[in-house]
Motif scaffolding. Structure first.
Motif, PDB file in Angstrom:
ATOM      1  N   LEU A   1       0.658  -7.857  -3.372  1.00 22.78           N
ATOM      2  CA  LEU A   1       1.154  -8.702  -2.281  1.00 22.78           C
ATOM      3  C   LEU A   1       1.745  -7.868  -1.147  1.00 22.78           C
ATOM      4  O   LEU A   1       1.467  -8.119   0.031  1.00 22.78           O
ATOM      5  N   VAL A   2       2.534  -6.871  -1.500  1.00 19.44           N
ATOM      6  CA  VAL A   2       3.148  -6.011  -0.475  1.00 19.44           C
ATOM      7  C   VAL A   2       2.066  -5.266   0.304  1.00 19.44           C
ATOM      8  O   VAL A   2       2.078  -5.245   1.542  1.00 19.44           O
ATOM      9  N   PHE A   3       1.111  -4.676  -0.385  1.00 17.95           N
ATOM     10  CA  PHE A   3       0.045  -3.942   0.304  1.00 17.95           C
ATOM     11  C   PHE A   3      -0.807  -4.860   1.176  1.00 17.95           C
ATOM     12  O   PHE A   3      -1.260  -4.458   2.242  1.00 17.95           O
ATOM     13  N   THR A   4      -1.022  -6.084   0.740  1.00 18.48           N
ATOM     14  CA  THR A   4      -1.808  -7.031   1.531  1.00 18.48           C
ATOM     15  C   THR A   4      -1.098  -7.357   2.839  1.00 18.48           C
ATOM     16  O   THR A   4      -1.706  -7.338   3.916  1.00 18.48           O
ATOM     17  N   VAL A   5       0.194  -7.646   2.761  1.00 16.16           N
ATOM     18  CA  VAL A   5       0.973  -7.962   3.968  1.00 16.16           C
ATOM     19  C   VAL A   5       1.034  -6.760   4.902  1.00 16.16           C
ATOM     20  O   VAL A   5       0.826  -6.885   6.113  1.00 16.16           O
ATOM     21  N   VAL A   6       1.283  -5.592   4.348  1.00 12.24           N
ATOM     22  CA  VAL A   6       1.360  -4.377   5.162  1.00 12.24           C
ATOM     23  C   VAL A   6       0.006  -4.067   5.801  1.00 12.24           C
ATOM     24  O   VAL A   6      -0.065  -3.725   6.992  1.00 12.24           O
ATOM     25  N   ALA A   7      -1.076  -4.202   5.055  1.00 15.02           N
ATOM     26  CA  ALA A   7      -2.410  -3.919   5.596  1.00 15.02           C
ATOM     27  C   ALA A   7      -2.772  -4.883   6.720  1.00 15.02           C
ATOM     28  O   ALA A   7      -3.317  -4.472   7.750  1.00 15.02           O
ATOM     29  N   PHE A   8      -2.466  -6.158   6.532  1.00 20.36           N
ATOM     30  CA  PHE A   8      -2.751  -7.146   7.576  1.00 20.36           C
ATOM     31  C   PHE A   8      -1.968  -6.819   8.839  1.00 20.36           C
ATOM     32  O   PHE A   8      -2.522  -6.805   9.947  1.00 20.36           O
TER      33      PHE A   8
ATOM     34  N   ALA B   1       4.186   2.526  -1.938  1.00 16.72           N
ATOM     35  CA  ALA B   1       3.890   2.479  -3.369  1.00 16.72           C
ATOM     36  C   ALA B   1       5.083   2.975  -4.172  1.00 16.72           C
ATOM     37  O   ALA B   1       5.473   2.351  -5.171  1.00 16.72           O
ATOM     38  N   TYR B   2       5.669   4.073  -3.739  1.00 18.08           N
ATOM     39  CA  TYR B   2       6.836   4.612  -4.439  1.00 18.08           C
ATOM     40  C   TYR B   2       7.990   3.611  -4.418  1.00 18.08           C
ATOM     41  O   TYR B   2       8.631   3.367  -5.440  1.00 18.08           O
ATOM     42  N   GLY B   3       8.241   3.029  -3.250  1.00 18.54           N
ATOM     43  CA  GLY B   3       9.323   2.063  -3.116  1.00 18.54           C
ATOM     44  C   GLY B   3       9.138   0.840  -3.992  1.00 18.54           C
ATOM     45  O   GLY B   3      10.068   0.400  -4.674  1.00 18.54           O
ATOM     46  N   VAL B   4       7.928   0.304  -3.988  1.00 17.67           N
ATOM     47  CA  VAL B   4       7.650  -0.876  -4.821  1.00 17.67           C
ATOM     48  C   VAL B   4       7.799  -0.528  -6.298  1.00 17.67           C
ATOM     49  O   VAL B   4       8.410  -1.283  -7.061  1.00 17.67           O
TER      50      VAL B   4
ATOM     51  N   SER C   1       2.147  -5.062 -10.712  1.00 17.56           N
ATOM     52  CA  SER C   1       0.834  -5.070 -10.076  1.00 17.56           C
ATOM     53  C   SER C   1       0.714  -6.196  -9.060  1.00 17.56           C
ATOM     54  O   SER C   1       0.201  -5.997  -7.951  1.00 17.56           O
ATOM     55  N   ILE C   2       1.208  -7.370  -9.408  1.00 19.40           N
ATOM     56  CA  ILE C   2       1.150  -8.520  -8.494  1.00 19.40           C
ATOM     57  C   ILE C   2       2.012  -8.268  -7.255  1.00 19.40           C
ATOM     58  O   ILE C   2       1.570  -8.495  -6.120  1.00 19.40           O
ATOM     59  N   VAL C   3       3.228  -7.782  -7.463  1.00 17.31           N
ATOM     60  CA  VAL C   3       4.130  -7.499  -6.338  1.00 17.31           C
ATOM     61  C   VAL C   3       3.520  -6.429  -5.437  1.00 17.31           C
ATOM     62  O   VAL C   3       3.502  -6.570  -4.214  1.00 17.31           O
TER      63      VAL C   3
END
Length: 71
Positions: free
Chosen positions: A48-55, A25-28, A43-45
């Protein structure tokens, strides 16, 4: 696999998620701030980043526990 195993896997998954969420979160936020993105784009970025990381996280944790239970 009984309920204890499922609960343990869930606990590990959530704990790992929490540990990796803060630096991501800090990095994004830092990168989107440097790039001057709007709140909507940030918010969109971030989503997307959290979705990829979570998957990816869930995939490898599930794979680990699947292999562990086969032994």
């Amino acid at each position: 696999m009984d309920n204890k195993d499922v609960a343990y896997e869930s606990l590990i998954d959530v704990t790992v998620g929490l540990i990796v969420a803060v630096p991501i979160a800090y990095g994004v936020l830092k990168i989107t701030s440097i790039l001057g993105m709007t709140m909507l784009m940030t918010s969109i970025v971030q989503t997307l980043v959290f979705t990829v990381v979570a998957f990816t996280r869930k995939f490898f944790i599930r794979l680990y526990f699947k292999r562990r239970n086969l032994k």
